[in-house]
Design a protein around this motif. Structure first.
Motif, mmCIF file in Angstrom:
data_model
loop_
_atom_site.group_PDB
_atom_site.id
_atom_site.type_symbol
_atom_site.label_atom_id
_atom_site.label_comp_id
_atom_site.label_asym_id
_atom_site.label_seq_id
_atom_site.Cartn_x
_atom_site.Cartn_y
_atom_site.Cartn_z
ATOM 1 N N SER A 1 -2.382 1.096 -4.357
ATOM 2 C CA SER A 1 -1.859 -0.216 -3.958
ATOM 3 C C SER A 1 -1.205 -0.882 -5.161
ATOM 4 O O SER A 1 -1.609 -0.665 -6.308
ATOM 5 C CB SER A 1 -2.965 -1.110 -3.379
ATOM 6 O OG SER A 1 -3.934 -1.416 -4.358
ATOM 7 N N GLN B 1 0.843 -1.198 0.000
ATOM 8 C CA GLN B 1 0.000 0.000 0.000
ATOM 9 C C GLN B 1 0.875 1.243 0.000
ATOM 10 O O GLN B 1 1.872 1.315 0.712
ATOM 11 C CB GLN B 1 -0.918 0.027 1.216
ATOM 12 C CG GLN B 1 -1.713 1.335 1.336
ATOM 13 C CD GLN B 1 -2.974 1.181 2.142
ATOM 14 O OE1 GLN B 1 -3.862 0.416 1.783
ATOM 15 N NE2 GLN B 1 -3.070 1.910 3.235
ATOM 16 N N ALA C 1 -12.234 -3.408 -1.298
ATOM 17 C CA ALA C 1 -11.642 -2.105 -0.998
ATOM 18 C C ALA C 1 -12.764 -1.082 -0.897
ATOM 19 O O ALA C 1 -13.723 -1.111 -1.674
ATOM 20 C CB ALA C 1 -10.649 -1.696 -2.084
ATOM 21 N N LEU D 1 -8.351 -1.492 2.437
ATOM 22 C CA LEU D 1 -8.535 -2.936 2.397
ATOM 23 C C LEU D 1 -9.390 -3.402 3.568
ATOM 24 O O LEU D 1 -9.153 -3.018 4.713
ATOM 25 C CB LEU D 1 -7.163 -3.624 2.447
ATOM 26 C CG LEU D 1 -7.169 -5.150 2.561
ATOM 27 C CD1 LEU D 1 -7.785 -5.795 1.328
ATOM 28 C CD2 LEU D 1 -5.736 -5.668 2.778
ATOM 29 N N HIS E 1 -12.177 -10.380 0.256
ATOM 30 C CA HIS E 1 -11.754 -9.043 0.654
ATOM 31 C C HIS E 1 -12.286 -8.037 -0.354
ATOM 32 O O HIS E 1 -12.725 -8.398 -1.448
ATOM 33 C CB HIS E 1 -10.226 -8.967 0.780
ATOM 34 C CG HIS E 1 -9.471 -9.503 -0.401
ATOM 35 N ND1 HIS E 1 -9.361 -10.850 -0.670
ATOM 36 C CD2 HIS E 1 -8.786 -8.876 -1.392
ATOM 37 C CE1 HIS E 1 -8.637 -11.033 -1.761
ATOM 38 N NE2 HIS E 1 -8.282 -9.850 -2.228
#
Length: 384
Positions: free
Chosen positions: A303, A244, A293, A252, A291
């Motif tokens: 990222s 990142q 964002a 995240l 996951h």
């Protein structure tokens, strides 16, 4: 990188989010506004970041004694079993290289739109500049610009998509990717050891591993409660490495116990997550984790993500050592290229891509993905 479908795909008009932010800073086009059930809750956006496990790489490879290394391998095992995510510190990648890749990535995204559009991500493909995983004209879009490249083996590269600006871009990506590749090989060695397997089992199995890099830029968004920076998904890789950008917003989030948990990377650490490939090989003992964002009202986020996976020609399935009477086989064997084809020809939808490989247990009639229509996939050919 990934196989490229030949058939034309109609995706409709896709706004460039950086340009939107410049011209209409408070406007959120309808295609970016998520359905109510998908919207990130404000509480989850603002909540305190979680402390995901931290693994000290130097203790894995240079432990002062066997006990120290053993303790660190135990931490790695717990991280893989309980989280599917962990952060690696003391990873031995020069910090100036991390700064260098961050600089060229940011400089690329700051180029004029017409310069970036010289390297377009065509509909249905996953290399170039634009938005990946868009397959229809009414599909909701992510508040993100992407730039992705196939790196290894060289036969998956598209040289026309490697930019001439910034001047140091290609050289920096090459050097960075070599270092990340070494890290992935080493981490997989200790992942294997944490399972009681030989350290070189994954390297021997994977053949010439496939490696790709994707840079994501998330501009600020006036309504972060309405959009997603990146749709929920698991990765198709064996391992994914995320760096990142310094000063970026916390974006995240990982799904743990049905709750979206924010992750704040430790300065100079790298975030690692287990991909679908390792879930299959370990027969579900180490699981890939969904996951996503989220965006921020005032801060942008950068990222750099590396995907490390087996050769497309390799057949995968649960390792015999991890299947027994108490842990019956959960996945059928399949060709990794076949799996990858399914991954890149479907929009991001949680862990749906993995359904096609699951062996039904309670409900034999349950269905996974619909079969992908027959197409030619040139990048599935041998790279020999």
């Amino acid at each position: 990188m990934a196989p490229v479908p030949i058939s034309p795909i109609k995706v409709g008009h896709i706004d460039d989010v950086q340009e939107l932010r410049k011209v209409k800073p408070t406007t959120i086009p309808e295609r970016f506004v998520r359905d109510q059930v998908e919207r990130p809750e404000l509480a989850s956006i603002l909540s305190s970041p979680s402390n995901i496990p931290v693994v000290n790489f130097s203790k894995l490879i240079n432990g002062n004694n066997r006990d120290e290394q053993h303790d660190e391998i135990s931490k790695l095992r717990t991280a893989c079993e309980e989280w599917g995510f962990f952060q690696v510190v003391n990873h031995e990648i020069d910090l100036s290289l991390l700064e260098g890749i961050e600089k060229v990535a940011k400089d690329f995204f700051m180029l004029p739109l017409e310069e970036k559009q010289k390297y377009p991500m065509m509909p249905g493909t996953v290399q170039g500049y634009g938005q990946a995983f868009v397959f229809s004209e009414d599909q909701k879009l992510d508040w993100c610009n992407m730039f992705a490249l196939g790196v290894e083996p060289h036969c998956i590269r598209n040289p026309k998509l490697w930019p001439k600006k910034p001047a140091a871009f290609s050289e920096t990506v090459e050097i960075y990717s070599r270092e990340i590749r070494k890290l992935c090989k080493n981490l997989l060695k200790y992942v294997a050891m944490s399972l009681g397997l030989k350290g070189d089992v994954f390297e021997e199995m994977f053949g010439t591993a496939v490696q790709a890099v994707r840079m994501n830029y998330y501009p600020p968004c006036s309504r972060p409660d309405l959009v997603l920076g990146l749709s929920p998904h698991s990765d198709g890789s064996a391992l994914t490495v995320l760096q990142q950008g310094k000063g970026s917003s916390v974006g995240l989030q990982i799904l743990k116990e049905n709750t979206w948990v924010p992750v704040q990377p430790i300065p100079n650490a790298l975030v690692i997550n287990i991909g679908d490939t390792i879930e299959v090989l370990t027969n579900g003992r180490y699981k890939s984790v969904e996951h996503r964002a989220v965006t921020h009202r005032e801060k942008d986020r950068l990222s750099i993500v590396t995907f490390y996976a087996p050769s497309y020609e390799i057949e995968l399935g649960p390792m015999p050592e991890l299947v027994d009477e108490n842990n019956p086989c959960k996945f059928r064997r399949y060709n990794h290229g076949e799996y990858n084809k399914r991954y890149v020809t479907n929009k991001l939808q949680g862990k749906k891509t993995l359904e096609f490989a699951k062996i039904p247990t309670k409900n034999p009639s349950s269905k996974g993905l619909h079969p992908v229509p027959h197409q030619e996939y040139p990048q599935l050919k041998s790279c020999k």
